[in-house]
Write a protein that holds these residues in place. Structure first.
Motif, PDB file in Angstrom:
ATOM      1  N   ALA A   1       2.887   1.724  -3.231  1.00 29.91           N
ATOM      2  CA  ALA A   1       1.938   2.172  -4.472  1.00 29.91           C
ATOM      3  C   ALA A   1       1.935   3.469  -4.549  1.00 29.91           C
ATOM      4  CB  ALA A   1       0.540   1.489  -4.326  1.00 29.91           C
TER       5      ALA A   1
ATOM      6  N   THR B   1       4.790   0.906 -13.478  1.00 32.25           N
ATOM      7  CA  THR B   1       4.656  -0.714 -13.270  1.00 32.25           C
ATOM      8  C   THR B   1       5.487  -0.887 -11.670  1.00 32.25           C
ATOM      9  OG1 THR B   1       4.810  -1.163 -15.541  1.00 32.25           O
ATOM     10  CG2 THR B   1       5.355  -2.834 -14.000  1.00 32.25           C
TER      11      THR B   1
ATOM     12  N   ARG C   1      -7.137  -1.086  -4.087  1.00 31.36           N
ATOM     13  CA  ARG C   1      -6.901  -0.188  -4.929  1.00 31.36           C
ATOM     14  C   ARG C   1      -7.321  -0.185  -6.509  1.00 31.36           C
ATOM     15  NH1 ARG C   1      -2.551   2.693  -2.258  1.00 31.36           N
ATOM     16  NH2 ARG C   1      -2.441   3.948  -4.076  1.00 31.36           N
TER      17      ARG C   1
ATOM     18  N   GLU D   1      -7.388   1.373  -9.079  1.00 36.34           N
ATOM     19  CA  GLU D   1      -6.628   2.094 -10.019  1.00 36.34           C
ATOM     20  C   GLU D   1      -5.623   1.086 -10.643  1.00 36.34           C
ATOM     21  OE1 GLU D   1      -4.802   3.777  -6.222  1.00 36.34           O
ATOM     22  OE2 GLU D   1      -6.433   2.955  -6.882  1.00 36.34           O
ATOM     23  N   PHE D   2      -5.108   0.221  -9.758  1.00 37.53           N
ATOM     24  CA  PHE D   2      -4.295  -0.812 -10.011  1.00 37.53           C
ATOM     25  C   PHE D   2      -4.949  -2.033 -10.835  1.00 37.53           C
ATOM     26  CE2 PHE D   2      -1.710   1.561  -7.405  1.00 37.53           C
ATOM     27  CZ  PHE D   2      -0.427   1.756  -7.875  1.00 37.53           C
ATOM     28  N   ARG D   3      -4.305  -2.587 -11.752  1.00 34.27           N
ATOM     29  CA  ARG D   3      -4.463  -3.850 -12.203  1.00 34.27           C
ATOM     30  C   ARG D   3      -3.381  -4.814 -12.594  1.00 34.27           C
ATOM     31  NH1 ARG D   3      -3.171  -4.047 -17.401  1.00 34.27           N
ATOM     32  NH2 ARG D   3      -2.649  -2.163 -18.551  1.00 34.27           N
TER      33      ARG D   3
ATOM     34  N   ARG E   1      -0.340   0.774 -12.589  1.00 31.64           N
ATOM     35  CA  ARG E   1      -1.278   2.075 -12.277  1.00 31.64           C
ATOM     36  C   ARG E   1      -1.682   2.846 -13.245  1.00 31.64           C
ATOM     37  NH1 ARG E   1       0.487   6.371  -7.472  1.00 31.64           N
ATOM     38  NH2 ARG E   1      -1.590   7.368  -7.228  1.00 31.64           N
ATOM     39  N   SER E   2      -3.112   2.878 -13.561  1.00 32.93           N
ATOM     40  CA  SER E   2      -3.839   3.672 -14.514  1.00 32.93           C
ATOM     41  C   SER E   2      -3.431   5.005 -14.182  1.00 32.93           C
ATOM     42  CB  SER E   2      -5.300   3.182 -14.427  1.00 32.93           C
ATOM     43  OG  SER E   2      -5.691   3.520 -13.502  1.00 32.93           O
TER      44      SER E   2
ATOM     45  N   GLU F   1       0.721  -1.121   0.163  1.00 34.41           N
ATOM     46  CA  GLU F   1       0.136   0.261  -0.002  1.00 34.41           C
ATOM     47  C   GLU F   1       1.022   1.220   0.049  1.00 34.41           C
ATOM     48  OE1 GLU F   1      -4.263   0.456   1.536  1.00 34.41           O
ATOM     49  OE2 GLU F   1      -3.499   0.307  -0.635  1.00 34.41           O
TER      50      GLU F   1
ATOM     51  N   PRO G   1       1.819   7.734 -12.333  1.00 39.00           N
ATOM     52  CA  PRO G   1       0.700   7.117 -13.199  1.00 39.00           C
ATOM     53  C   PRO G   1       1.531   6.774 -14.293  1.00 39.00           C
ATOM     54  CG  PRO G   1       0.253   9.438 -12.344  1.00 39.00           C
ATOM     55  CD  PRO G   1       1.760   9.310 -11.909  1.00 39.00           C
TER      56      PRO G   1
END
Length: 491
Positions: free
Chosen positions: A406, A414, A438, A440-442, A490-491, A403, A411
């Protein structure tokens, strides 16, 4: 799912005590039909000359082995720390190199085979050894490792064990018991080995049950069997892995990793060491840094960086690396390695809980503190120094670090999260929880082609290596450290 059958021993179960002692963590739940035991052939091992004075000259080395085993099991001290020149056993480095090698071999065998040894002792002891007996159990385990699994004269193992007991005030009264048990062990060796040969015995019950649940019984049994083999020496080379494999007599196993089959002598004596052409790093440990892709001229944080193998990988590929670790002592080793390799990085000694970077990073590699159960091949003490509650506690720490890290990612950047653990609670479960918190992460799914090793990419696109990954013939030539890694964007 059925598990290995429970063994019936002559001795009563030992109440309390340390893991791996007779009656503790050596039996498995399940049906009556367990895995078929291997044959009772005496295993090969380090050879010691059969000289007449072995029983007397071997006492100091074996006494040190007993002392260290007592610390490792009784106080959960890492074996590596006990064998370190600074801060380790005060008498270990006073030994001759030959005797230091003997101590290492005995301890490695005693820990790799701890469950089998405990099961044998269960059969030979008519009643449990009382709790407050000094070094009795450690003396028995050290002697049993030699008698059952090493090419060391039986009389030397027995005589030195009795002599060590005689020199310890609390163990002295049990020297007759030690003598009788070990003599019976030598007489019944083959039958005892045949009855207690199954590799699953060498894994604590809770740990083996977790592997059964995560990977299935067949794979769990194969992992336990692989832990009996010392791993080969893997080298990460800066360039031309094929050429270095030819020069060093090894072979390329993944990417820029060259594997050598247990070379003799010191690593520092190998060609290429002084010129900084390579560094020691398991092939699996070399994968997470590669998952960041092209890092040339990017700002990359290597978090929990020591001893520095991943830092070296990133720096060698042109990244501007900030290597952060809480241990100043371990960072000294990292800096020394970078200097030998001719590589550079910003080295920061800091607790990540209080660290804040000056600017966001383009990429982050977080090798989070973990149970290290994926490294039992290299560190057999890990199996006996962990407790069931450790996994949940570590998972909380890992989630908190992830956390925090991150928030330092730019933005579009990786982040690769990894642990050298076999436990899903420290890998897949942490990532599942993080993604839920979160959005916004994938996960950026991995492919077998970019990893370079078959069968280690999960359906969700994560990395999961096991000690039985990378099967080779002979079996001991293959294998990897157990690693988990997920690549997040992170988008």
């Amino acid at each position: 799912m059925t598990g290995p059958n429970q063994d019936k021993s002559k001795g009563k179960p030992r109440k309390g005590g340390r893991p791996g002692a007779p009656g503790q963590g050596t039996h498995r739940p399940g049906g009556r039909h367990g895995p078929k035991a291997a044959d009772g052939q005496r295993k090969g091992g380090p050879k010691t000359p059969d000289r007449a004075d072995q029983a007397t000259t071997g006492i100091p080395a074996r006494k040190i082995a007993v002392d260290i085993l007592n610390k490792v099991i009784g106080e959960r001290r890492p074996l590596d720390e006990e064998l370190r020149e600074t801060g380790g056993h005060p008498e270990f480095f006073a030994l001759e190199p030959r005797d230091r090698a003997l101590v290492r071999a005995i301890l490695g065998t005693a820990l790799r085979r701890r469950g089998q040894i405990a099961a044998v002792l269960d059969r030979l002891l008519e009643r449990p050894v009382p709790e407050k007996t000094g070094l009795v159990l450690d003396i028995l385990h050290v002697a049993a490792a030699q008698i059952l699994f090493m090419e060391i004269p039986d009389r030397a193992a027995v005589a030195t064990a009795v002599a060590i007991a005689d020199r310890d005030g609390r163990s002295r009264r049990y020297k007759g018991l030690i003598n009788a048990v070990l003599r019976r062990m030598t007489a019944e060796r083959e039958d005892l080995l045949a009855a207690n040969a199954a590799p699953w015995r060498n894994v604590p019950v809770w740990l083996f049950a977790g592997w059964q649940k995560a990977y299935g019984e067949e794979t769990a049994l194969a992992i336990a069997a692989m832990h009996l083999h010392e791993p080969n020496l893997d080298l990460s080379v800066k360039n031309d892995p094929g050429g270095w494999a030819e020069r060093l007599g090894g072979h390329v196993v993944a990417g820029n990793t060259v594997r050598l089959v247990r070379p003799g002598g010191r690593v520092e004596a190998l060609e290429g060491y002084n010129e900084g052409a390579w560094w020691v790093q398991d092939a699996a440990a070399g994968l997470p840094a590669r998952l960041l892709g092209d890092v040339a001229d990017k700002s990359v944080a290597d978090l929990c960086a020591a001893p520095g193998g991943k830092t070296a990988q990133l720096a060698a590929r042109g990244a501007r690396v900030t290597a952060v670790d809480i241990s100043a002592r371990r960072l000294e080793r990292l800096s020394e390695n970078l200097a030998r390799l001719g590589l550079a990085a910003e080295v920061v000694s800091a607790d990540l809980a209080g660290y804040t970077p000056d600017a966001p990073f383009d990429a982050i590699l977080l090798d989070a503190p973990c149970s290290a159960t994926g490294t039992i091949r290299r560190h057999p003490d890990v199996a006996w120094n962990r407790r069931p509650g450790d996994i949940a506690a570590l998972a909380e720490q890992q989630f908190a670090l992830l956390e925090r890290a991150a928030g330092w990612l730019a933005p579009g950047g990786t982040l690769v999260y990894c642990t050298c653990s076999l436990e899903p609670g420290e890998g897949e479960d942490v990532i599942t929880r993080f993604l839920a918190a979160r959005p916004e992460f994938r996960i950026s799914a991995l492919t077998a082609e970019e990893v370079g090793i078959e069968g280690v990419v999960t359906p969700r696109g994560e990395l999961r290596t096991l000690p039985v990954s990378l099967p080779l013939d002979p079996l001991a030539s293959g294998g990897l450290d157990g690693f988990y890694a997920a690549r997040l964007v992170r988008s």
